[in-house]
Motif scaffolding. Structure first.
Motif, PDB file in Angstrom:
ATOM      1  N   MET A  12     -19.122  57.235 -37.167  1.00  0.00           N
ATOM      2  CA  MET A  12     -18.235  56.083 -37.348  1.00  0.00           C
ATOM      3  C   MET A  12     -16.782  56.548 -37.303  1.00  0.00           C
ATOM      4  N   ALA A  13     -15.993  55.901 -36.485  1.00  0.00           N
ATOM      5  CA  ALA A  13     -14.599  56.293 -36.317  1.00  0.00           C
ATOM      6  C   ALA A  13     -13.790  55.993 -37.571  1.00  0.00           C
ATOM      7  N   MET A  14     -12.844  56.895 -37.899  1.00  0.00           N
ATOM      8  CA  MET A  14     -11.993  56.695 -39.071  1.00  0.00           C
ATOM      9  C   MET A  14     -10.851  55.745 -38.728  1.00  0.00           C
ATOM     10  N   THR A  15     -10.428  55.018 -39.730  1.00  0.00           N
ATOM     11  CA  THR A  15      -9.277  54.129 -39.551  1.00  0.00           C
ATOM     12  C   THR A  15      -7.991  54.963 -39.565  1.00  0.00           C
ATOM     13  N   THR A  16      -6.890  54.315 -39.213  1.00  0.00           N
ATOM     14  CA  THR A  16      -5.596  55.006 -39.206  1.00  0.00           C
ATOM     15  C   THR A  16      -5.235  55.514 -40.598  1.00  0.00           C
ATOM     16  N   ARG A  17      -5.510  54.689 -41.623  1.00  0.00           N
ATOM     17  CA  ARG A  17      -5.205  55.107 -42.994  1.00  0.00           C
ATOM     18  C   ARG A  17      -6.058  56.288 -43.405  1.00  0.00           C
ATOM     19  N   GLN A  18      -7.323  56.300 -43.013  1.00  0.00           N
ATOM     20  CA  GLN A  18      -8.200  57.414 -43.358  1.00  0.00           C
ATOM     21  C   GLN A  18      -7.760  58.697 -42.664  1.00  0.00           C
ATOM     22  N   ARG A  19      -7.333  58.595 -41.407  1.00  0.00           N
ATOM     23  CA  ARG A  19      -6.850  59.781 -40.702  1.00  0.00           C
ATOM     24  C   ARG A  19      -5.588  60.333 -41.355  1.00  0.00           C
ATOM     25  N   ALA A  20      -4.708  59.428 -41.772  1.00  0.00           N
ATOM     26  CA  ALA A  20      -3.481  59.872 -42.435  1.00  0.00           C
ATOM     27  C   ALA A  20      -3.798  60.567 -43.758  1.00  0.00           C
ATOM     28  N   ARG A  21      -4.765  59.996 -44.494  1.00  0.00           N
ATOM     29  CA  ARG A  21      -5.165  60.588 -45.774  1.00  0.00           C
ATOM     30  C   ARG A  21      -5.810  61.953 -45.556  1.00  0.00           C
ATOM     31  N   MET A  22      -6.637  62.073 -44.531  1.00  0.00           N
ATOM     32  CA  MET A  22      -7.273  63.346 -44.214  1.00  0.00           C
ATOM     33  C   MET A  22      -6.240  64.399 -43.822  1.00  0.00           C
ATOM     34  N   SER A  23      -5.259  63.992 -42.996  1.00  0.00           N
ATOM     35  CA  SER A  23      -4.203  64.914 -42.581  1.00  0.00           C
ATOM     36  C   SER A  23      -3.399  65.402 -43.778  1.00  0.00           C
ATOM     37  N   LYS A  24      -3.088  64.495 -44.697  1.00  0.00           N
ATOM     38  CA  LYS A  24      -2.327  64.875 -45.891  1.00  0.00           C
ATOM     39  C   LYS A  24      -3.117  65.840 -46.755  1.00  0.00           C
ATOM     40  N   THR A  25      -4.413  65.596 -46.899  1.00  0.00           N
ATOM     41  CA  THR A  25      -5.273  66.474 -47.707  1.00  0.00           C
ATOM     42  C   THR A  25      -5.326  67.875 -47.117  1.00  0.00           C
ATOM     43  N   ILE A  26      -5.447  67.957 -45.794  1.00  0.00           N
ATOM     44  CA  ILE A  26      -5.489  69.262 -45.125  1.00  0.00           C
ATOM     45  C   ILE A  26      -4.177  70.013 -45.321  1.00  0.00           C
ATOM     46  N   GLN A  27      -3.068  69.298 -45.197  1.00  0.00           N
ATOM     47  CA  GLN A  27      -1.763  69.937 -45.373  1.00  0.00           C
ATOM     48  C   GLN A  27      -1.601  70.472 -46.795  1.00  0.00           C
ATOM     49  N   ILE A  28      -2.034  69.692 -47.783  1.00  0.00           N
ATOM     50  CA  ILE A  28      -1.936  70.139 -49.174  1.00  0.00           C
ATOM     51  C   ILE A  28      -2.811  71.367 -49.402  1.00  0.00           C
ATOM     52  N   ALA A  29      -4.013  71.364 -48.835  1.00  0.00           N
ATOM     53  CA  ALA A  29      -4.920  72.491 -48.993  1.00  0.00           C
ATOM     54  C   ALA A  29      -4.336  73.757 -48.374  1.00  0.00           C
ATOM     55  N   ILE A  30      -3.751  73.620 -47.181  1.00  0.00           N
ATOM     56  CA  ILE A  30      -3.136  74.777 -46.521  1.00  0.00           C
ATOM     57  C   ILE A  30      -1.981  75.316 -47.355  1.00  0.00           C
ATOM     58  N   PHE A  31      -1.188  74.408 -47.893  1.00  0.00           N
ATOM     59  CA  PHE A  31      -0.036  74.817 -48.715  1.00  0.00           C
ATOM     60  C   PHE A  31      -0.502  75.571 -49.961  1.00  0.00           C
ATOM     61  N   ILE A  32      -1.532  75.064 -50.633  1.00  0.00           N
ATOM     62  CA  ILE A  32      -2.049  75.714 -51.842  1.00  0.00           C
ATOM     63  C   ILE A  32      -2.616  77.093 -51.513  1.00  0.00           C
ATOM     64  N   ILE A  33      -3.360  77.190 -50.412  1.00  0.00           N
ATOM     65  CA  ILE A  33      -3.927  78.478 -50.000  1.00  0.00           C
ATOM     66  C   ILE A  33      -2.812  79.484 -49.700  1.00  0.00           C
ATOM     67  N   ALA A  34      -1.759  79.020 -49.038  1.00  0.00           N
ATOM     68  CA  ALA A  34      -0.648  79.915 -48.709  1.00  0.00           C
ATOM     69  C   ALA A  34       0.037  80.417 -49.978  1.00  0.00           C
ATOM     70  N   ILE A  35       0.209  79.531 -50.976  1.00  0.00           N
ATOM     71  CA  ILE A  35       0.836  79.931 -52.240  1.00  0.00           C
ATOM     72  C   ILE A  35      -0.034  80.955 -52.968  1.00  0.00           C
ATOM     73  N   ILE A  36      -1.343  80.698 -53.002  1.00  0.00           N
ATOM     74  CA  ILE A  36      -2.257  81.631 -53.676  1.00  0.00           C
ATOM     75  C   ILE A  36      -2.240  82.995 -52.984  1.00  0.00           C
ATOM     76  N   ALA A  37      -2.246  82.998 -51.653  1.00  0.00           N
ATOM     77  CA  ALA A  37      -2.210  84.253 -50.899  1.00  0.00           C
ATOM     78  C   ALA A  37      -0.923  85.016 -51.175  1.00  0.00           C
ATOM     79  N   LEU A  38       0.190  84.292 -51.276  1.00  0.00           N
ATOM     80  CA  LEU A  38       1.471  84.937 -51.560  1.00  0.00           C
ATOM     81  C   LEU A  38       1.470  85.556 -52.952  1.00  0.00           C
ATOM     82  N   VAL A  39       0.962  84.798 -53.927  1.00  0.00           N
ATOM     83  CA  VAL A  39       0.914  85.294 -55.305  1.00  0.00           C
ATOM     84  C   VAL A  39       0.067  86.556 -55.400  1.00  0.00           C
TER      85      VAL A  39
END
Length: 263
Positions: free
Chosen positions: A1-28
């Protein structure tokens, strides 16, 4: 089932937050915190830098900024008026000056005043004069373009009305156009002061006595004289922020006020 525009935006935001957290943990995990604290936060060893850092370094940084801006403002206004003049040689000279000093690094101008001119003319100017002239010339090139835009933004009808009342052109410019132009260009002019404040850090290349040190010179000497990593430069940077952050807030206030006036 295709995702709606809002769902894609929410998924993109979640991925960006996850990448940011991983980068911070790796730096620490990658940082050697004992060495990092020694290099950047050895504030307890900086006693020899004070109170000179404030009473001499901070004072001279502010002083160099003020005299350079005053010199640049006067020369920049003259250049702006020359660039708008009907006499072509004035426009040519102003254009050549502005393009030249906007196109070369400020450090080269400082070197020219500190070492080139004394050799060419056999005279040695005091350190504040060298800094004022060198940074003032570079600043004037940028201020001239800012002021020219401000002068051209003043409605021509006001000048025409003043002339119709018998006011000479020079008086209309001085009493009507220029004051309004300065109000228009206050935000970018404040940003120019911020840039000048940071450019004063280049004065160290001229060499100076202790009484002429600015903050960067204090920081550089602190690195070689105190076993504290680059903490002296960190402190110097903090003092620059003490100057530039309030100026940035003032610039934003001017910008918001100008926006409200336009509405």
């Amino acid at each position: 089932m295709a995702m709606t525009t809002r769902q894609r935006a929410r998924m993109s935001k979640t991925i960006q937050i996850a990448i940011f957290i991983i980068a911070i943990i790796a730096l620490v995990l990658a940082v050697d915190w004992d060495k990092a604290v020694y290099a950047f936060f050895s504030f307890d060893k900086l006693g020899p830098m004070f109170p000179g850092m404030i009473l001499v370094g901070l004072k001279n940084t502010i002083f160099y900024t003020i005299i350079s801006f005053a010199f640049g403002l006067v020369l920049g206004l003259l250049l702006a008026l020359m660039k708008m003049a009907s006499f072509a040689p004035y426009r040519w000279f102003a254009t050549a000056f502005i393009e030249f000093f906007r196109g070369i690094p400020a450090i080269l101008v400082l070197l020219a005043f500190g070492f080139g001119l004394p050799q060419a003319f056999g005279t040695q100017w005091p350190q504040p004069v060298n800094v004022m002239c060198a940074l003032g010339l570079v600043s004037a090139a940028y201020i001239a373009e800012t002021l020219r835009a401000g002068l051209q933004a003043v409605p021509k009808g006001q000048t025409e009305a003043a002339r119709s009342l018998g006011m000479p052109a020079w008086r209309a410019m001085v009493t009507i156009v220029i004051p309004q132009a300065f109000k228009i260009v206050l935000p970018p002019m404040t940003n120019e002061i911020i840039l000048l404040t940071k450019d004063t850090s280049l004065a160290f290349i001229l060499g100076a006595s202790m009484a002429q040190y600015e903050m960067t010179k204090f920081g550089r000497d602190g690195i070689s004289q105190i076993d504290a990593g680059i903490t002296p430069l960190v402190v110097a940077g903090l003092f620059y922020l003490v100057i530039t952050i309030p100026l940035s807030l003032v610039a934003r206030k001017f910008e918001s006020r100008a926006a409200k006036t336009k509405r």
